[in-house]
Design a protein around this motif. Sequence first.
Motif, PDB file in Angstrom:
ATOM      1  N   LYS A   1     -11.186  -6.353   7.740  1.00  0.00           N
ATOM      2  CA  LYS A   1     -10.810  -5.034   7.212  1.00  0.00           C
ATOM      3  C   LYS A   1      -9.321  -4.818   7.396  1.00  0.00           C
ATOM      4  O   LYS A   1      -8.704  -5.372   8.291  1.00  0.00           O
ATOM      5  CB  LYS A   1     -11.550  -3.929   7.974  1.00  0.00           C
ATOM      6  CG  LYS A   1     -13.057  -4.106   8.059  1.00  0.00           C
ATOM      7  CD  LYS A   1     -13.733  -3.697   6.786  1.00  0.00           C
ATOM      8  CE  LYS A   1     -15.223  -3.647   6.909  1.00  0.00           C
ATOM      9  NZ  LYS A   1     -15.909  -4.898   6.783  1.00  0.00           N
ATOM     10  N   LEU A   2      -8.747  -3.977   6.566  1.00  0.00           N
ATOM     11  CA  LEU A   2      -7.345  -3.606   6.700  1.00  0.00           C
ATOM     12  C   LEU A   2      -7.244  -2.357   7.587  1.00  0.00           C
ATOM     13  O   LEU A   2      -6.703  -1.338   7.202  1.00  0.00           O
ATOM     14  CB  LEU A   2      -6.720  -3.359   5.330  1.00  0.00           C
ATOM     15  CG  LEU A   2      -6.633  -4.575   4.421  1.00  0.00           C
ATOM     16  CD1 LEU A   2      -6.083  -4.174   3.054  1.00  0.00           C
ATOM     17  CD2 LEU A   2      -5.781  -5.659   5.033  1.00  0.00           C
TER      18      LEU A   2
ATOM     19  N   TYR B   1       2.453  -6.373   6.106  1.00  0.00           N
ATOM     20  CA  TYR B   1       1.182  -6.134   6.797  1.00  0.00           C
ATOM     21  C   TYR B   1       1.131  -6.883   8.121  1.00  0.00           C
ATOM     22  O   TYR B   1       0.683  -6.362   9.133  1.00  0.00           O
ATOM     23  CB  TYR B   1      -0.004  -6.543   5.926  1.00  0.00           C
ATOM     24  CG  TYR B   1      -0.226  -5.671   4.714  1.00  0.00           C
ATOM     25  CD1 TYR B   1      -0.037  -4.298   4.762  1.00  0.00           C
ATOM     26  CD2 TYR B   1      -0.641  -6.219   3.516  1.00  0.00           C
ATOM     27  CE1 TYR B   1      -0.238  -3.504   3.653  1.00  0.00           C
ATOM     28  CE2 TYR B   1      -0.856  -5.436   2.398  1.00  0.00           C
ATOM     29  CZ  TYR B   1      -0.654  -4.075   2.475  1.00  0.00           C
ATOM     30  OH  TYR B   1      -0.872  -3.292   1.375  1.00  0.00           O
TER      31      TYR B   1
ATOM     32  N   LEU C   1       0.798  -5.078  11.699  1.00  0.00           N
ATOM     33  CA  LEU C   1      -0.320  -5.417  12.578  1.00  0.00           C
ATOM     34  C   LEU C   1       0.173  -5.906  13.940  1.00  0.00           C
ATOM     35  O   LEU C   1      -0.340  -5.504  14.979  1.00  0.00           O
ATOM     36  CB  LEU C   1      -1.194  -6.493  11.924  1.00  0.00           C
ATOM     37  CG  LEU C   1      -2.385  -6.984  12.742  1.00  0.00           C
ATOM     38  CD1 LEU C   1      -3.327  -5.827  13.066  1.00  0.00           C
ATOM     39  CD2 LEU C   1      -3.119  -8.055  11.980  1.00  0.00           C
TER      40      LEU C   1
ATOM     41  N   TYR D   1       0.824  -1.204   0.000  1.00  0.00           N
ATOM     42  CA  TYR D   1       0.000   0.000   0.000  1.00  0.00           C
ATOM     43  C   TYR D   1       0.867   1.266   0.000  1.00  0.00           C
ATOM     44  O   TYR D   1       1.797   1.385   0.787  1.00  0.00           O
ATOM     45  CB  TYR D   1      -0.897  -0.043   1.245  1.00  0.00           C
ATOM     46  CG  TYR D   1      -1.817   1.115   1.414  1.00  0.00           C
ATOM     47  CD1 TYR D   1      -2.954   1.234   0.636  1.00  0.00           C
ATOM     48  CD2 TYR D   1      -1.556   2.098   2.363  1.00  0.00           C
ATOM     49  CE1 TYR D   1      -3.814   2.294   0.794  1.00  0.00           C
ATOM     50  CE2 TYR D   1      -2.409   3.159   2.538  1.00  0.00           C
ATOM     51  CZ  TYR D   1      -3.537   3.253   1.746  1.00  0.00           C
ATOM     52  OH  TYR D   1      -4.389   4.317   1.904  1.00  0.00           O
TER      53      TYR D   1
ATOM     54  N   TYR E   1      -5.496  -1.586  10.048  1.00  0.00           N
ATOM     55  CA  TYR E   1      -4.185  -1.226  10.568  1.00  0.00           C
ATOM     56  C   TYR E   1      -3.360  -0.421   9.587  1.00  0.00           C
ATOM     57  O   TYR E   1      -2.248  -0.039   9.853  1.00  0.00           O
ATOM     58  CB  TYR E   1      -3.397  -2.493  10.962  1.00  0.00           C
ATOM     59  CG  TYR E   1      -3.356  -3.525   9.879  1.00  0.00           C
ATOM     60  CD1 TYR E   1      -2.373  -3.530   8.922  1.00  0.00           C
ATOM     61  CD2 TYR E   1      -4.350  -4.502   9.802  1.00  0.00           C
ATOM     62  CE1 TYR E   1      -2.350  -4.460   7.923  1.00  0.00           C
ATOM     63  CE2 TYR E   1      -4.336  -5.442   8.806  1.00  0.00           C
ATOM     64  CZ  TYR E   1      -3.332  -5.413   7.876  1.00  0.00           C
ATOM     65  OH  TYR E   1      -3.318  -6.347   6.881  1.00  0.00           O
ATOM     66  N   LEU E   2      -3.894  -0.148   8.387  1.00  0.00           N
ATOM     67  CA  LEU E   2      -3.167   0.671   7.412  1.00  0.00           C
ATOM     68  C   LEU E   2      -3.223   2.094   7.870  1.00  0.00           C
ATOM     69  O   LEU E   2      -2.616   2.962   7.606  1.00  0.00           O
ATOM     70  CB  LEU E   2      -3.748   0.516   6.010  1.00  0.00           C
ATOM     71  CG  LEU E   2      -3.645  -0.885   5.407  1.00  0.00           C
ATOM     72  CD1 LEU E   2      -4.348  -0.907   4.065  1.00  0.00           C
ATOM     73  CD2 LEU E   2      -2.208  -1.295   5.239  1.00  0.00           C
TER      74      LEU E   2
END
Length: 121
Positions: free
Chosen positions: A117-118, A94, A98, A80, A120-121
């Motif tokens: 869901k992502l 990731y 996390l 990302y 932690y981005l």
Amino acid sequence: SSGINAEYGQSEGSKVRNPLPGTVLDSEISSNNLYDFYLVSQQSNKGTVSPTHYVVVYDTVEFTPDQVQQLAYKLTHLYYNVAGTVRVPNVCLYAHKLAYMHGQHLHGPAAPELKDKLFYL
């Protein structure tokens, strides 16, 4: 990996260049006892490029070595907010992000509605 005791590169006359991104080293410096390989995922304009060492510990999908190597390389392009490649596959970064966030900021389990869901981005 810093434990590589071999020289690698591409010869151009009397010069030796860094290997190109996507180069796999899986026969000369890999282990005879492991399912492992080294992958160059990034280009270095200065200094020497360092390949990342991968070891397949458990394989339930039964990909061929070429398929595992291609997947690892393609996943280095998908982190990302990075236009180029990263050194290791995005899922590893990731997971690291996390785990760090959870250890530093969350002192209990994450909310159940965030599990897919992502966040932690």
